[in-house]
Design a protein around this motif. Structure first.
Motif, PDB file in Angstrom:
ATOM      1  N   LEU A 181      16.854   1.733  -2.509  1.00 24.26           N
ATOM      2  CA  LEU A 181      17.747   2.398  -1.489  1.00 24.26           C
ATOM      3  C   LEU A 181      18.365   3.746  -2.299  1.00 24.26           C
ATOM      4  O   LEU A 181      18.352   4.813  -1.955  1.00 24.26           O
ATOM      5  CB  LEU A 181      18.755   1.612  -1.024  1.00 24.26           C
ATOM      6  N   GLN A 182      18.717   3.399  -3.708  1.00 25.49           N
ATOM      7  CA  GLN A 182      19.389   4.653  -4.335  1.00 25.49           C
ATOM      8  C   GLN A 182      18.288   5.533  -4.794  1.00 25.49           C
ATOM      9  O   GLN A 182      18.415   6.739  -4.793  1.00 25.49           O
ATOM     10  CB  GLN A 182      20.153   4.014  -5.477  1.00 25.49           C
ATOM     11  N   SER A 183      17.282   5.175  -5.152  1.00 27.23           N
ATOM     12  CA  SER A 183      16.140   6.215  -5.599  1.00 27.23           C
ATOM     13  C   SER A 183      15.623   7.015  -4.428  1.00 27.23           C
ATOM     14  O   SER A 183      15.567   7.896  -4.762  1.00 27.23           O
ATOM     15  CB  SER A 183      15.118   5.363  -6.190  1.00 27.23           C
ATOM     16  N   CYS A 184      15.475   6.075  -3.279  1.00 26.86           N
ATOM     17  CA  CYS A 184      15.218   6.918  -2.050  1.00 26.86           C
ATOM     18  C   CYS A 184      16.171   7.831  -1.685  1.00 26.86           C
ATOM     19  O   CYS A 184      16.044   8.967  -1.394  1.00 26.86           O
ATOM     20  CB  CYS A 184      14.953   6.080  -0.887  1.00 26.86           C
ATOM     21  N   GLN A 185      17.283   7.903  -1.540  1.00 30.50           N
ATOM     22  CA  GLN A 185      18.322   8.686  -1.213  1.00 30.50           C
ATOM     23  C   GLN A 185      18.558   9.855  -2.198  1.00 30.50           C
ATOM     24  O   GLN A 185      18.941  10.889  -1.803  1.00 30.50           O
ATOM     25  CB  GLN A 185      19.840   7.584  -1.046  1.00 30.50           C
ATOM     26  N   ARG A 186      18.464   9.522  -3.700  1.00 31.98           N
ATOM     27  CA  ARG A 186      18.566  10.588  -4.621  1.00 31.98           C
ATOM     28  C   ARG A 186      17.337  11.547  -4.373  1.00 31.98           C
ATOM     29  O   ARG A 186      17.629  12.932  -4.132  1.00 31.98           O
ATOM     30  CB  ARG A 186      18.196  10.040  -6.054  1.00 31.98           C
ATOM     31  N   GLU A 187      16.270  11.215  -4.004  1.00 28.34           N
ATOM     32  CA  GLU A 187      15.169  11.799  -3.813  1.00 28.34           C
ATOM     33  C   GLU A 187      15.191  12.627  -2.430  1.00 28.34           C
ATOM     34  O   GLU A 187      14.812  14.099  -2.229  1.00 28.34           O
ATOM     35  CB  GLU A 187      13.677  11.110  -3.721  1.00 28.34           C
ATOM     36  N   ALA A 188      15.897  12.091  -1.457  1.00 27.03           N
ATOM     37  CA  ALA A 188      15.931  12.566  -0.128  1.00 27.03           C
ATOM     38  C   ALA A 188      17.067  13.762  -0.441  1.00 27.03           C
ATOM     39  O   ALA A 188      16.950  14.862   0.442  1.00 27.03           O
ATOM     40  CB  ALA A 188      16.435  11.441   1.024  1.00 27.03           C
ATOM     41  N   ILE A 189      18.199  13.559  -0.986  1.00 26.64           N
ATOM     42  CA  ILE A 189      19.123  14.584  -0.996  1.00 26.64           C
ATOM     43  C   ILE A 189      18.456  15.830  -1.666  1.00 26.64           C
ATOM     44  O   ILE A 189      19.007  17.026  -1.351  1.00 26.64           O
ATOM     45  CB  ILE A 189      20.308  13.788  -1.755  1.00 26.64           C
ATOM     46  N   ASN A 190      17.792  15.543  -2.699  1.00 22.90           N
ATOM     47  CA  ASN A 190      17.159  16.513  -3.497  1.00 22.90           C
ATOM     48  C   ASN A 190      16.113  17.466  -2.865  1.00 22.90           C
ATOM     49  O   ASN A 190      16.079  18.766  -2.908  1.00 22.90           O
ATOM     50  CB  ASN A 190      16.444  16.041  -4.844  1.00 22.90           C
ATOM     51  N   SER A 191      15.356  16.592  -1.920  1.00 24.80           N
ATOM     52  CA  SER A 191      14.294  17.595  -1.179  1.00 24.80           C
ATOM     53  C   SER A 191      14.778  18.137   0.220  1.00 24.80           C
ATOM     54  O   SER A 191      14.326  18.903   0.617  1.00 24.80           O
ATOM     55  CB  SER A 191      13.243  16.611  -0.834  1.00 24.80           C
ATOM     56  N   PHE A 192      15.856  17.337   0.653  1.00 23.25           N
ATOM     57  CA  PHE A 192      16.124  17.627   2.055  1.00 23.25           C
ATOM     58  C   PHE A 192      17.590  17.894   2.348  1.00 23.25           C
ATOM     59  O   PHE A 192      18.028  18.474   3.475  1.00 23.25           O
ATOM     60  CB  PHE A 192      15.562  16.568   3.127  1.00 23.25           C
ATOM     61  N   ASN A 196      20.317  10.291   4.604  1.00 20.53           N
ATOM     62  CA  ASN A 196      20.382   9.118   5.538  1.00 20.53           C
ATOM     63  C   ASN A 196      18.918   8.691   5.496  1.00 20.53           C
ATOM     64  O   ASN A 196      18.076   9.453   5.393  1.00 20.53           O
ATOM     65  CB  ASN A 196      20.748   9.790   6.933  1.00 20.53           C
ATOM     66  N   VAL A 197      18.997   7.377   5.896  1.00 21.63           N
ATOM     67  CA  VAL A 197      17.422   6.535   5.803  1.00 21.63           C
ATOM     68  C   VAL A 197      17.559   5.753   7.183  1.00 21.63           C
ATOM     69  O   VAL A 197      18.491   5.593   7.570  1.00 21.63           O
ATOM     70  CB  VAL A 197      17.453   5.774   4.768  1.00 21.63           C
ATOM     71  N   LEU A 198      16.215   5.622   7.330  1.00 23.42           N
ATOM     72  CA  LEU A 198      16.098   4.482   8.401  1.00 23.42           C
ATOM     73  C   LEU A 198      15.228   3.526   7.501  1.00 23.42           C
ATOM     74  O   LEU A 198      14.543   3.502   6.564  1.00 23.42           O
ATOM     75  CB  LEU A 198      15.240   5.003   9.583  1.00 23.42           C
ATOM     76  N   ILE A 199      15.117   2.215   8.327  1.00 23.02           N
ATOM     77  CA  ILE A 199      14.489   0.941   7.757  1.00 23.02           C
ATOM     78  C   ILE A 199      13.347   0.317   8.658  1.00 23.02           C
ATOM     79  O   ILE A 199      13.943   0.343   9.983  1.00 23.02           O
ATOM     80  CB  ILE A 199      15.362  -0.193   7.279  1.00 23.02           C
ATOM     81  N   GLU A 200      12.336   0.323   8.501  1.00 24.18           N
ATOM     82  CA  GLU A 200      11.076  -0.261   9.311  1.00 24.18           C
ATOM     83  C   GLU A 200      10.496  -1.423   8.576  1.00 24.18           C
ATOM     84  O   GLU A 200      10.321  -1.427   7.471  1.00 24.18           O
ATOM     85  CB  GLU A 200      10.345   0.889   9.859  1.00 24.18           C
ATOM     86  N   LYS A 201       9.926  -2.411   9.682  1.00 27.97           N
ATOM     87  CA  LYS A 201       9.203  -3.239   9.187  1.00 27.97           C
ATOM     88  C   LYS A 201       7.936  -2.505   8.502  1.00 27.97           C
ATOM     89  O   LYS A 201       7.170  -1.380   9.183  1.00 27.97           O
ATOM     90  CB  LYS A 201       8.594  -4.115  10.280  1.00 27.97           C
TER      91      LYS A 201
END
Length: 675
Positions: A181-192, A196-201
């Protein structure tokens, strides 16, 4: 129709839009960064305006400067291409407020579909099937973790404002969720700029199938059939094809109508793509059992749009320009017909054998297959580079798109392999040979498609060599001998390297290295021709090749005859590096000059940057004891994060950079000492 437009993008999409605009008699204005001052897209447009520094944040994302450039040059409209500002609702609004036409959907549609969580709630109300997941606004990490546990692993964490595979992580176990989650959020804030994230099966055996939609200002919307984009690495597409193999007519109609309904729900205008994840519960051979779920809508033209153009005989950029100028859709749904099969391969500067690490460098050789540019044809190359250009670390790693069309899928596959074989790139790592291996795997050739195809076929895809090393060495020697003959001076017998001797047979020796192995080649000039012997060097020397050898030169290639086997080869040499291309693939090796050879050993304990980029974070401190394989640092380059792992056990002696620092390729990040 417009008189002049500004293209707010770079690379192949800017060249693509410029080509269509020129055909329609529309003048074009390019924008460029410091790094792109001499880029191809700047040269092909009628005018060009500088908008800032090297990085996107300093240049192509500076929308105020782009609008000012459009106003200053008299442009009536702005085409955003894809990426950068193409799905930025504030930019779309600003264009309208400045009296400029935004060649894309209205800002309201971008806003409605821009956030994955919001769009899924919208689709849920419209009755479109959704993958089980959490799309809520509460982003508390503890809640997100509990929702992932509730959904059941594996789960997929996705940046809500994301796209292009950025900000996505697959989590297999609950204990790995927080770090992912932390890695995903870092990449998201840098790119976009939005974490905020969503979670899916994470759907098992999933296919990624998307529907191309198009709407006009009169309220009409059509779908131009589907594309299969299941072959992916790092959640980014590698190969795309249309139509999707195994698609039934009933499912095509059902998905197409669902995509049109989604577009109409937000008042969509222009080109868009509705993406679905398709489950195959009955297996690859039971398409009638496939189920689809809405994934997201990309409110822009897609990178893979040429395959749709190839099977429908349309120019989607022309459609964009016509619709944005107020014209109705060029064709109705009933007039759209699907003909043949098309496949697109993304040619990237990256090293597939090193986890697809992006590469930078100089396109010393860039030879393309016989193809048309930006037209519907059997072979087409869309690119924004030329031989001699450089691939910088500031943008994505795509060099070009290679698109082929055939009457059948098998014909398109054969045509793609032939075109890839004719594509010669020297100067940086690339994925051309990886693509050739991918389309020949049983999974792809037999259309057993899902997003796990690459890891499933890993044994056939990675760390492969196209032929024994003796073939490459023979080609390198043939190239050397031919160059010696070419440079020989007529009338000067002392400039000829023909090994003439008054008595006895002549012998020559050549040294090469490949993959840390040294080779010695002995070329003997015998009465009946040349004889080549190649052996490895070292304590346990082994013979690699021993047999007759000859060659002949053609206008642009060499005909190599090695032990009664003939092959046409292209050989390119730069300094000591030699690249060999033949029908079976590409290989490279290093020619060693004994006078310059030295035994250099890499200093132990050094951890260096594998590419130019930014240090995102260190996960250790000076004095920490670490184990082999432990994560030590995170770098970001070409919009992707890369984790640096410990090569051995040890203790961190010193951190040599700080988070946020830009580093060059090969820069030492930290040092390790033995415990």
């Amino acid at each position: 129709m417009f008189h002049k437009i500004l293209i707010a993008n770079r690379g192949e999409i800017a060249c693509r839009v410029a080509a269509t605009a020129r055909r329609l008699g529309i003048q074009t204005v390019a924008v460029y960064s410091d790094a792109d001052a001499k880029a191809k897209h700047v040269q092909v447009c009628d005018e060009a305006v500088h908008v800032g520094g090297n990085t996107p944040k300093e240049s192509y994302l500076q929308w105020q400067r782009i609008i000012a450039a459009a106003q200053a040059t008299g442009a009536e409209a702005i085409h955003p291409g894809y990426g950068f500002l193409s799905e930025n609702e504030d930019f779309a609004k600003a264009c309208s407020e400045a009296g400029l036409v935004f060649i894309g959907p209205p800002a309201s549609a971008i806003q409605a579909m821009g956030l994955k969580a919001e769009s899924k709630r919208l689709m849920e109300k419209a009755g479109v099937p959704l993958v089980p997941g959490y799309h809520g606004k509460d982003q508390d990490p503890v809640l997100l973790h509990s929702e992932a546990d509730r959904i059941g692993y594996p789960v997929l964490i996705k940046a809500s404002a994301g796209g292009g595979g950025k900000g996505m992580r697959i989590v297999e176990r609950s204990e790995d969720f927080s770090a992912a989650l932390q890695s995903c959020q870092r990449e998201a804030i840098n790119s976009f700029g939005d974490d905020n994230v969503l979670i899916e099966k994470y759907v098992q055996r999933p296919r990624h199938i998307e529907i191309q939609v198009f709407g006009d200002q009169q309220g009409d919307v059509v779908y131009l059939f589907e594309r299969d984009c299941s072959v992916q690495r790092r959640h980014q597409k590698v190969l795309e094809e249309a139509p999707a193999p195994g698609m039934t007519a009933a499912l095509r109609k059902q998905m197409g109508e669902a995509a049109v309904a989604a577009a109409k729900a937000v008042g969509y205008v222009g080109a868009g793509t509705v993406e679905f994840i398709v489950e195959q519960p009955g297996g690859y051979d039971k398409p009638e059992e496939m189920r689809f779920y809405f994934m997201e809508m990309n409110t822009r033209l897609q990178v893979e749009h040429p395959v749709t153009e190839a099977i429908t005989g349309t120019d989607l950029v022309e459609w964009q320009l016509r619709v944005a100028s107020g014209e109705p859709l060029p064709k109705t749904q009933a007039q759209l017909q699907l003909t043949g099969h098309a496949i697109e391969a993304r040619i990237n500067a990256e090293n597939p054998d090193n986890d697809f690490l992006p590469a930078t460098g100089h396109l010393r050789i860039y030879r393309k297959p016989q193809a048309s540019a930006f037209e519907v044809s059997d072979v087409r190359v869309d690119d924004g580079v030329r031989e001699g250009d450089s691939i910088s670390p500031y943008y994505d790693s795509m060099i070009a798109k290679l698109i082929v069309r055939g009457n059948t899928r098998d014909e398109a596959l054969q045509r793609l392999d032939e075109a890839l074989a004719q594509l010669h790139i020297v100067g940086l790592a690339n994925n051309v040979q990886f693509l050739r291996r991918t389309i020949k795997t049983p999974s792809f050739a037999q259309a057993k498609l899902d997003t796990a195809l690459i890891p499933r076929e890993a044994e056939q895809l990675f760390n492969q060599t196209p032929w024994p090393v003796g073939f490459s060495i023979a080609a390198a020697i043939a190239h050397t001998l031919n160059q010696e003959q070419v440079t020989a001076k007529d009338g000067d017998p002392f400039s000829h390297h023909d090994a003439w001797r008054a008595w006895g047979a002549a012998k020559r020796f050549f040294l090469f290295t490949k993959d840390d192995q040294k080779y010695i080649a002995q070329l003997s000039y015998l009465a009946d021709g040349l004889h080549l012997r190649v052996d490895t060097q070292g304590k346990s020397a082994q013979q690699v090749f021993d047999g007759p050898f000859s060659y002949s030169a053609t206008a642009d290639a060499l005909q190599l005859n090695l032990a009664e086997h003939a092959s046409q080869v292209h050989v390119y040499r730069s300094g000591q590096t030699i690249d060999v291309f033949a029908a079976a693939g590409h290989d490279s090796l290093v020619s060693v000059d004994p006078l310059l050879q030295s035994d250099e050993h890499a200093e132990s304990g050094r951890l260096t940057a594998p590419m130019p980029g930014k240090v995102v974070a260190f996960t250790v401190q000076a004095g920490d004891a670490v184990k082999k394989g432990q994560a030590l640092a995170v770098m970001e380059a070409m919009k992707m994060e890369h984790t640096i792992l410990a090569p051995k056990d040890g203790v961190v002696a010193e951190l040599l950079f700080a988070p946020g620092d830009q580093v060059m390729d090969g820069a030492e990040l930290l040092s390790l000492v033995a415990e």
